[in-house]
Motif scaffolding. Sequence first.
Motif, PDB file in Angstrom:
ATOM      1  N   VAL A  41      -9.241   3.526  -5.163  1.00  0.00           N
ATOM      2  CA  VAL A  41      -8.848   2.447  -4.245  1.00  0.00           C
ATOM      3  C   VAL A  41      -7.469   1.960  -4.709  1.00  0.00           C
ATOM      4  CG1 VAL A  41      -9.457   0.189  -3.293  1.00  0.00           C
ATOM      5  CG2 VAL A  41     -11.259   1.825  -3.884  1.00  0.00           C
ATOM      6  N   THR A  42      -6.425   2.618  -4.219  1.00  0.00           N
ATOM      7  CA  THR A  42      -5.091   2.338  -4.753  1.00  0.00           C
ATOM      8  C   THR A  42      -4.346   1.246  -3.979  1.00  0.00           C
ATOM      9  OG1 THR A  42      -4.203   4.154  -3.447  1.00  0.00           O
ATOM     10  CG2 THR A  42      -4.797   4.645  -5.717  1.00  0.00           C
ATOM     11  N   SER A  43      -4.970   0.687  -2.958  1.00  0.00           N
ATOM     12  CA  SER A  43      -4.312  -0.440  -2.281  1.00  0.00           C
ATOM     13  C   SER A  43      -4.295  -1.676  -3.176  1.00  0.00           C
ATOM     14  CB  SER A  43      -5.038  -0.768  -0.973  1.00  0.00           C
ATOM     15  OG  SER A  43      -6.339  -1.259  -1.251  1.00  0.00           O
ATOM     16  N   VAL A  44      -5.152  -1.694  -4.168  1.00  0.00           N
ATOM     17  CA  VAL A  44      -5.179  -2.802  -5.130  1.00  0.00           C
ATOM     18  C   VAL A  44      -4.205  -2.431  -6.240  1.00  0.00           C
ATOM     19  CG1 VAL A  44      -6.658  -4.215  -6.592  1.00  0.00           C
ATOM     20  CG2 VAL A  44      -7.586  -3.189  -4.514  1.00  0.00           C
ATOM     21  N   LYS A  45      -3.120  -3.215  -6.366  1.00  0.00           N
ATOM     22  CA  LYS A  45      -1.997  -2.803  -7.212  1.00  0.00           C
ATOM     23  C   LYS A  45      -2.118  -3.341  -8.631  1.00  0.00           C
ATOM     24  CE  LYS A  45      -0.235  -0.663  -3.787  1.00  0.00           C
ATOM     25  NZ  LYS A  45      -0.541   0.778  -3.735  1.00  0.00           N
ATOM     26  N   ASP A  46      -1.556  -2.555  -9.555  1.00  0.00           N
ATOM     27  CA  ASP A  46      -1.606  -2.888 -10.981  1.00  0.00           C
ATOM     28  C   ASP A  46      -0.195  -3.232 -11.441  1.00  0.00           C
ATOM     29  OD1 ASP A  46      -1.805  -3.002 -13.706  1.00  0.00           O
ATOM     30  OD2 ASP A  46      -2.743  -1.041 -13.954  1.00  0.00           O
ATOM     31  N   ALA A  47       0.046  -4.503 -11.724  1.00  0.00           N
ATOM     32  CA  ALA A  47       1.406  -4.878 -12.121  1.00  0.00           C
ATOM     33  C   ALA A  47       1.481  -5.664 -13.419  1.00  0.00           C
ATOM     34  CB  ALA A  47       2.095  -5.669 -11.009  1.00  0.00           C
ATOM     35  N   CYS A  48       0.427  -6.404 -13.788  1.00  0.00           N
ATOM     36  CA  CYS A  48       0.569  -7.178 -15.033  1.00  0.00           C
ATOM     37  C   CYS A  48      -0.669  -7.156 -15.914  1.00  0.00           C
ATOM     38  CB  CYS A  48       0.962  -8.621 -14.726  1.00  0.00           C
ATOM     39  SG  CYS A  48      -0.397  -9.704 -14.210  1.00  0.00           S
ATOM     40  N   GLU A  49      -1.843  -6.940 -15.317  1.00  0.00           N
ATOM     41  CA  GLU A  49      -3.107  -6.909 -16.067  1.00  0.00           C
ATOM     42  C   GLU A  49      -3.372  -8.189 -16.841  1.00  0.00           C
ATOM     43  OE1 GLU A  49      -4.502  -2.943 -17.385  1.00  0.00           O
ATOM     44  OE2 GLU A  49      -2.388  -2.408 -17.304  1.00  0.00           O
ATOM     45  N   GLY A  54      -0.932 -11.484  -9.207  1.00  0.00           N
ATOM     46  CA  GLY A  54      -1.666 -11.480  -7.949  1.00  0.00           C
ATOM     47  C   GLY A  54      -1.606 -10.178  -7.178  1.00  0.00           C
ATOM     48  N   ALA A  55      -0.975  -9.139  -7.733  1.00  0.00           N
ATOM     49  CA  ALA A  55      -0.860  -7.879  -6.984  1.00  0.00           C
ATOM     50  C   ALA A  55      -2.225  -7.224  -6.758  1.00  0.00           C
ATOM     51  CB  ALA A  55       0.071  -6.919  -7.718  1.00  0.00           C
TER      52      ALA A  55
ATOM     53  N   ARG B 265       2.748  -3.108 -18.064  1.00  0.00           N
ATOM     54  CA  ARG B 265       3.802  -4.127 -17.957  1.00  0.00           C
ATOM     55  C   ARG B 265       4.567  -4.312 -19.263  1.00  0.00           C
ATOM     56  NH1 ARG B 265       7.146  -5.570 -14.481  1.00  0.00           N
ATOM     57  NH2 ARG B 265       5.396  -5.319 -13.040  1.00  0.00           N
ATOM     58  N   VAL B 266       3.858  -4.296 -20.377  1.00  0.00           N
ATOM     59  CA  VAL B 266       4.550  -4.474 -21.655  1.00  0.00           C
ATOM     60  C   VAL B 266       5.551  -3.330 -21.858  1.00  0.00           C
ATOM     61  CG1 VAL B 266       4.266  -4.531 -24.163  1.00  0.00           C
ATOM     62  CG2 VAL B 266       2.658  -5.771 -22.691  1.00  0.00           C
ATOM     63  N   GLU B 267       5.101  -2.103 -21.589  1.00  0.00           N
ATOM     64  CA  GLU B 267       6.010  -0.961 -21.750  1.00  0.00           C
ATOM     65  C   GLU B 267       7.180  -1.032 -20.778  1.00  0.00           C
ATOM     66  OE1 GLU B 267       2.781   2.154 -21.468  1.00  0.00           O
ATOM     67  OE2 GLU B 267       4.207   3.025 -22.882  1.00  0.00           O
TER      68      GLU B 267
END
Lengths: 204, 779
Positions: A41-49, A54-55, B265-267
């Motif tokens: 499900v790649t519509s849910v984006k990974d930007a900060c973890e 809010g991505a 993000r850190v990288e």
Amino acid sequence: MSGDVPGRLSYHLSIDGTQRAVTGARLEESLLTVLRERLDVTSVKDACEQGRCGACSVLLDGRLVTACTILAADAADARVVTVAGLGPGGPAAAVRAAFVAHGAVQCGFCTPGLVVAVTDLLARRPGADEEEIRETLAGNICRCTGYGRILEAVRAVQAGRGGLAGRSGPARRGGRTGLGGAAGQDGEAGRGDQAGRGDSPGWA
Amino acid sequence: MTGRARGVGGSAPRPDGPAKADGTFAYAGDLSIPGMLHARTLRSPHPRARIRRLDTAAARRIPGVAAVVTAVDVPGVATYGLIVADQPVFAATETRYAGEPVAVVAAVDAPTARRALAAVEVEYEPLPPVVDPEVAAGLGAPPLHPDGNVFREITLRHGDPDAAGPVVVEDSYLVGMQDQAFLAPEAALVVPAADGGVDLRLATQWLHSDREQIAACLGLPEELVRLELAGVGGAFGGREDVTLQVHGALLARATGTPVRIAYDRVESFLGHPHRHPARMWFRHTATAAGDLVSVHARIIMDGGAYASSSPAVIANAVTHAAGPYRVPNARLDGLVVRTNNPPCGAMRGFGVPQVTIGHEAQMDRLADRLGIGPVELRVRNALRPGDVLPTGQVLGPPLPAREAIEAVAARPLPAALTAASPVTARPGGRGAHADVARVRRGVGYALAYKNLLFSEGFDDSSTARARLELDAGGRPAATIHSACAEVGQGFVTVAGQIARTELGVDEVVLLPADTGVGSAGSTSASRQTWMSGGAVRGACVAVIDRLLARVARRLGLPPEVVEAPRRALVIAGGEIVGAETGTRLTLAEALAEGPVEAEHTFHHRRTTALDVAGQGDPHVAFAAAAHRAVVDVDLDLGLVHVVSMALAQDCGTVLNPLSLRGQVEGGTAQGLGLAVMEELVTVDGVVTNPTLHDYLLPTAADVPMLDFVALTYPQPDAPYGVKGVGETPTCTATAAVLAAVRAAVGRDLRRVPVRPVDLVDLAVPPLGGAPPGGSPTGE
């Protein structure tokens, strides 16, 4: 929930109304990781973890959360709704059309999360004024737009002029989305709260 | 939407907008292939160290690990770089910044790859890092690299450098390190090919520059290295350099298996070059009436461990250091230095935002000293076309600098903050801790100009192909092929608008950007609408020329008309009309015998390098902008609320008003961020805040709605009269907010970002270190 391999878990997730089997997952995997890496499900984006950008915003039993700060195994009995699960029509379609028509999309990486957050906001608070919109959306970072066109898109949906004529119907106003948006809750559980910051980092 | 709005000048919507809004648009990090491996990067924790021993055996033995690659596995050139190839693919014997790649691992999944990283044995001998650029440039400093510690030094002399006016203002300024913080971290999917080559789908700003560097490091001919642009989640300069490209390609070739390589993000914060921190000293002199007589500046920038685009950034900083003002005499010195800090390179504005902070603070001080208004002083000294710049370059038209500052000054001011204002309108927002009686308002102005396109003799041409044919339904349809990287700025929109306008068709397909067509140059320097827009337009014009020649032949017109068919045939209303014969032919009829194709390479006018005195004709063109910022400052807590931003910008002809608006609003927000919140903080060379928790980005609660005035004087030598618009507002926004905060608190603020401690603690310590090169008044 069961674990066939020691330390590994198998369970089901309800994603956009469909039961999806997860097998052999590690306990520490976030809902974001399971959505993207195991269920594609790649519509849910990974930007900060970190729950800061809010991505990866999704609805968890109708509450807006960041999928990166939820353990997937904790979501086993909950209903997860992503941007795709908001449906092809209705309020979410008006939000999507308004984002495109009013220039709220540039690189677009924040957009699916913002569409979830805006659809949720307008379901709970259809008449939200600009200050409330800004505060509520402060958990969704956009690096491209400076937010001006995003605000404009939200106001356009509120005014029933979301998309361009002939491309989408006017947004429904005042009604619930049917997504279980929990009226009276702040809808920010699990989200990093960036509202109202004016301070700087690292200056202890 | 009507055909008119979909052509040049209309607010055509983004073709990729619907897919981005519903989540189906594929970014580089979304790509996958069954059976692909997952790659992760091992980075040096030390800003400077010798590598005594590097042993990957234990990591290789972990089940699920397919390959571990280090410096000894690089078959081609061991280093890469945008301008100078000084950056090792992997640190081999020495690490030069904290975060420098030492090894990469490919494994069946990301957790296994991470465990393998922990199993790589590296024995470091830490060395004292050199983190002060003035120390690094000094005589006693150890050389940090075989190339030395100075990337470039520029000494510009203009007019009589010793001339001085009776009114003198002089001070030093500091700019912190800003990060591009594009939202989608670096990612690529790399597939080994049967022909011995490698195919990459990735997020980048410049496909052909990546290809050249990857091929050199792999020891492959360039044609065996093929790149296709995947979805790019923002760039802002941060994807102009190679980061993970070579690493991914090495792993794919080592394993014979597709590899996804990605940063978290850190990288991302550690992996790409940042905006240069700067220390700047300025002395401005003027007549008693307020005419600038001279500007002296010394600028030292911290380039970090590797060159990246530092040599070009310092040239921009020096040549723009006096701002968009008539300055008859100047002594402008710049130095960009290697340290053990993170590498710095391109970010939106490219050296100009830093000097704008300095020259605009100086203009405010000068206005104060002269007792005239800040707008009046800027209007009085603003450059006009025909003026001679400090480089000796004669400023070409148009440059509405004066018009820009006058336009923002004329915008209505926002209402005062009162006890009745919503709590969210106060500094600190919802926290509601601001006492309105202890909030002070300030208004600040900034004016700047920014060069467009690449400078100093670089021919950053762009090539595009156009094809016109009948689609399955028998309707004319166009296909455009350009390697221009769409990173969010909207080239895909504008390219379609240009093709529709030039070809007279509604159906336009833009092929994926890849290395199957000639280079489009970099998506940077505010250049793609002008350069790749020019290439698309030229290709479309050539297609029509060929089609008209075909029609002329078919009509039996004489050879001289076939050679120049526009003399006899015109396109009107989707038809080809013989001007004299009255013949009418639809596009579809003309295309019936087959498609028409053309390729065009667009060049801008040639520029020249700077000579030893910093003189030349280095810049293709400029755009001007002015911001007015209004802020409220909580005097007790040192919190800043930006109440309003007004911008007047020199935009040239506007191809898409909606896209323009998005660019100037986004550019303003990034400048606002540098003014009051964004700084990548290093301690002894180590970044202490490489997360979105600790590196603060402006949110919807921080950025006011922009009051925008577009100044639309056509640029004569650009297609349609366009100017690039992305960078200029970033240059002025920071300086304007800083000026407004200064006005609010009545305090000398000389560094950005402004921190709460700068606003509440009266005992501001003096700026660190002397201006570069010793005494600022020496020579």
